[in-house]
Design a protein around this motif. Structure first.
Motif, PDB file in Angstrom:
ATOM      1  N   ALA A 173       0.824  -1.212   0.000  1.00  0.00           N
ATOM      2  CA  ALA A 173       0.000   0.000   0.000  1.00  0.00           C
ATOM      3  C   ALA A 173       0.860   1.264   0.000  1.00  0.00           C
ATOM      4  N   LEU A 174       2.071   1.153   0.519  1.00  0.00           N
ATOM      5  CA  LEU A 174       3.000   2.287   0.543  1.00  0.00           C
ATOM      6  C   LEU A 174       3.808   2.390  -0.753  1.00  0.00           C
ATOM      7  N   GLY A 175       3.568   1.473  -1.699  1.00  0.00           N
ATOM      8  CA  GLY A 175       4.232   1.544  -2.989  1.00  0.00           C
ATOM      9  C   GLY A 175       5.499   0.729  -3.099  1.00  0.00           C
ATOM     10  N   PHE A 176       5.656  -0.264  -2.224  1.00  0.00           N
ATOM     11  CA  PHE A 176       6.874  -1.059  -2.225  1.00  0.00           C
ATOM     12  C   PHE A 176       6.655  -2.445  -2.823  1.00  0.00           C
ATOM     13  N   LYS A 177       7.704  -2.933  -3.498  1.00  0.00           N
ATOM     14  CA  LYS A 177       7.755  -4.324  -3.913  1.00  0.00           C
ATOM     15  C   LYS A 177       8.328  -5.141  -2.753  1.00  0.00           C
ATOM     16  N   LEU A 178       8.015  -6.417  -2.744  1.00  0.00           N
ATOM     17  CA  LEU A 178       8.539  -7.317  -1.719  1.00  0.00           C
ATOM     18  C   LEU A 178       9.694  -8.113  -2.304  1.00  0.00           C
ATOM     19  N   GLY A 179      10.865  -8.013  -1.688  1.00  0.00           N
ATOM     20  CA  GLY A 179      12.032  -8.777  -2.122  1.00  0.00           C
ATOM     21  C   GLY A 179      11.975 -10.164  -1.504  1.00  0.00           C
ATOM     22  N   ILE A 180      11.744 -11.164  -2.335  1.00  0.00           N
ATOM     23  CA  ILE A 180      11.589 -12.536  -1.845  1.00  0.00           C
ATOM     24  C   ILE A 180      12.852 -13.331  -2.129  1.00  0.00           C
ATOM     25  N   GLY A 181      13.415 -13.904  -1.064  1.00  0.00           N
ATOM     26  CA  GLY A 181      14.652 -14.664  -1.178  1.00  0.00           C
ATOM     27  C   GLY A 181      14.508 -16.092  -0.707  1.00  0.00           C
ATOM     28  N   GLY A 182      15.619 -16.674  -0.300  1.00  0.00           N
ATOM     29  CA  GLY A 182      15.672 -18.090   0.031  1.00  0.00           C
ATOM     30  C   GLY A 182      14.761 -18.529   1.146  1.00  0.00           C
ATOM     31  N   VAL A 183      14.349 -17.605   2.026  1.00  0.00           N
ATOM     32  CA  VAL A 183      13.490 -17.971   3.156  1.00  0.00           C
ATOM     33  C   VAL A 183      12.171 -18.579   2.668  1.00  0.00           C
ATOM     34  N   VAL A 184      11.745 -18.224   1.460  1.00  0.00           N
ATOM     35  CA  VAL A 184      10.474 -18.763   0.945  1.00  0.00           C
ATOM     36  C   VAL A 184      10.544 -20.275   0.739  1.00  0.00           C
ATOM     37  N   THR A 185      11.763 -20.817   0.686  1.00  0.00           N
ATOM     38  CA  THR A 185      11.930 -22.273   0.512  1.00  0.00           C
ATOM     39  C   THR A 185      12.019 -23.015   1.838  1.00  0.00           C
ATOM     40  N   TYR A 186      12.009 -22.294   2.973  1.00  0.00           N
ATOM     41  CA  TYR A 186      12.139 -22.921   4.286  1.00  0.00           C
ATOM     42  C   TYR A 186      10.758 -23.390   4.756  1.00  0.00           C
ATOM     43  N   LYS A 187      10.656 -24.645   5.104  1.00  0.00           N
ATOM     44  CA  LYS A 187       9.348 -25.250   5.395  1.00  0.00           C
ATOM     45  C   LYS A 187       8.603 -24.572   6.539  1.00  0.00           C
ATOM     46  N   LYS A 188       9.297 -24.212   7.598  1.00  0.00           N
ATOM     47  CA  LYS A 188       8.616 -23.696   8.788  1.00  0.00           C
ATOM     48  C   LYS A 188       8.553 -22.170   8.850  1.00  0.00           C
ATOM     49  N   ALA A 189       9.065 -21.491   7.831  1.00  0.00           N
ATOM     50  CA  ALA A 189       9.113 -20.029   7.877  1.00  0.00           C
ATOM     51  C   ALA A 189       7.743 -19.398   7.673  1.00  0.00           C
ATOM     52  N   GLY A 190       6.877 -20.058   6.901  1.00  0.00           N
ATOM     53  CA  GLY A 190       5.546 -19.516   6.648  1.00  0.00           C
ATOM     54  C   GLY A 190       5.484 -18.483   5.546  1.00  0.00           C
TER      55      GLY A 190
END
Length: 259
Positions: A173-190
């Protein structure tokens, strides 16, 4: 030869290996995996030459950002900011970063970090540049400043985004993109569940190499070429092809950085 698709790493410290054979090997690995656009944030004054030497060696692939990392904000931070501001005047850069607030390591410097963050946001607005935000255990503090300074000149990337859905929506909503890295591959990170609910137009990819390596390299030194694993995970979450994911996220990075 035109590649069938292009992946963009919007945040990598690959320059730590500048002037070594390791850097050449890592760049070669990137090119083999269609990762041809790398954005490099410095962290302090000492890292500026490393960034710029890497950019000079690979000008078609590496693009610099400059800023003062919140963990580098110490008692002499105003002197450091003055030095970095002078360097910004001497180089073509594509963002102010990485900047922000980090309360994981040291909460005692919060007031200095807040001042440095505000100062560097002002630079970005004056130059028409995006900001690349480092936020660790400090979402409330970061959002408070972003909402205080919010206007049509404030934009950029929430680097290494690991927040919940509400925080993701607040950043968007503030005009930012989300930088998605390796944490997205971690099973318990959510983070995978959050990313699945975010439209791809709001997402860019990153590694933060040499940190936060994705599965199957978790716990080892990260490389920009490992972006391919993060990209495939996000593509799977959104049930699109890797080529489609690469095209959308690279175009998102173009919108942010202007290149």
């Amino acid at each position: 030869m035109l590649l069938p698709y292009t992946l963009t790493d919007t945040h990598t410290h690959i320059y730590y290996s500048v002037n070594t054979e390791k850097l050449k090997q890592q760049i070669d690995h990137c090119l083999e995996k269609h990762i041809t656009r790398l954005f490099l944030p410095n962290v302090d004054r000492e890292s500026i030459p490393q960034v710029m030497d890497t950019v000079a060696a690979y000008p078609d692939n590496c693009f610099p950002m400059l800023g003062l990392h919140p963990c580098s904000v110490k008692e002499d931070y105003k002197k450091e900011l003055a030095y970095i501001e002078n360097m910004i005047g001497q180089h073509k850069i594509y963002a102010i970063g990485e900047i922000g607030i980090d309360l994981y390591w040291d909460k005692s410097t919060l007031a200095w970090q807040q001042d440095a963050f505000r100062t560097q946001i002002a630079w970005a607005k004056a130059l028409g540049l995006p900001i690349d935000i480092h936020c660790r255990e400090a979402f409330d503090e970061v959002f408070a400043i972003l909402e205080e300074l919010n206007d049509d000149k404030l934009f950029g990337i929430f680097h290494c985004f690991t927040g919940n859905l509400a925080q993701a929506q607040r950043a968007i909503a503030l005009g930012f993109k989300l930088g998605i890295g390796g944490v997205v591959t971690y099973k318990k990170a959510g983070l995978d569940q959050v990313v699945q609910q975010i439209d791809l137009e709001h997402i860019v990819l990153e590694t933060d190499a040499p940190y936060l390596a994705p599965v199957p390299f978790r716990g080892k030194e990260n490389e920009t070429s490992y972006l391919a694993y993060t990209a495939q995970k996000v593509a799977d979450l959104h049930q699109v092809s890797l080529e489609t994911l690469a095209t959308i996220t690279t175009q998102n990075s173009v919108k942010v950085f202007g290149i």
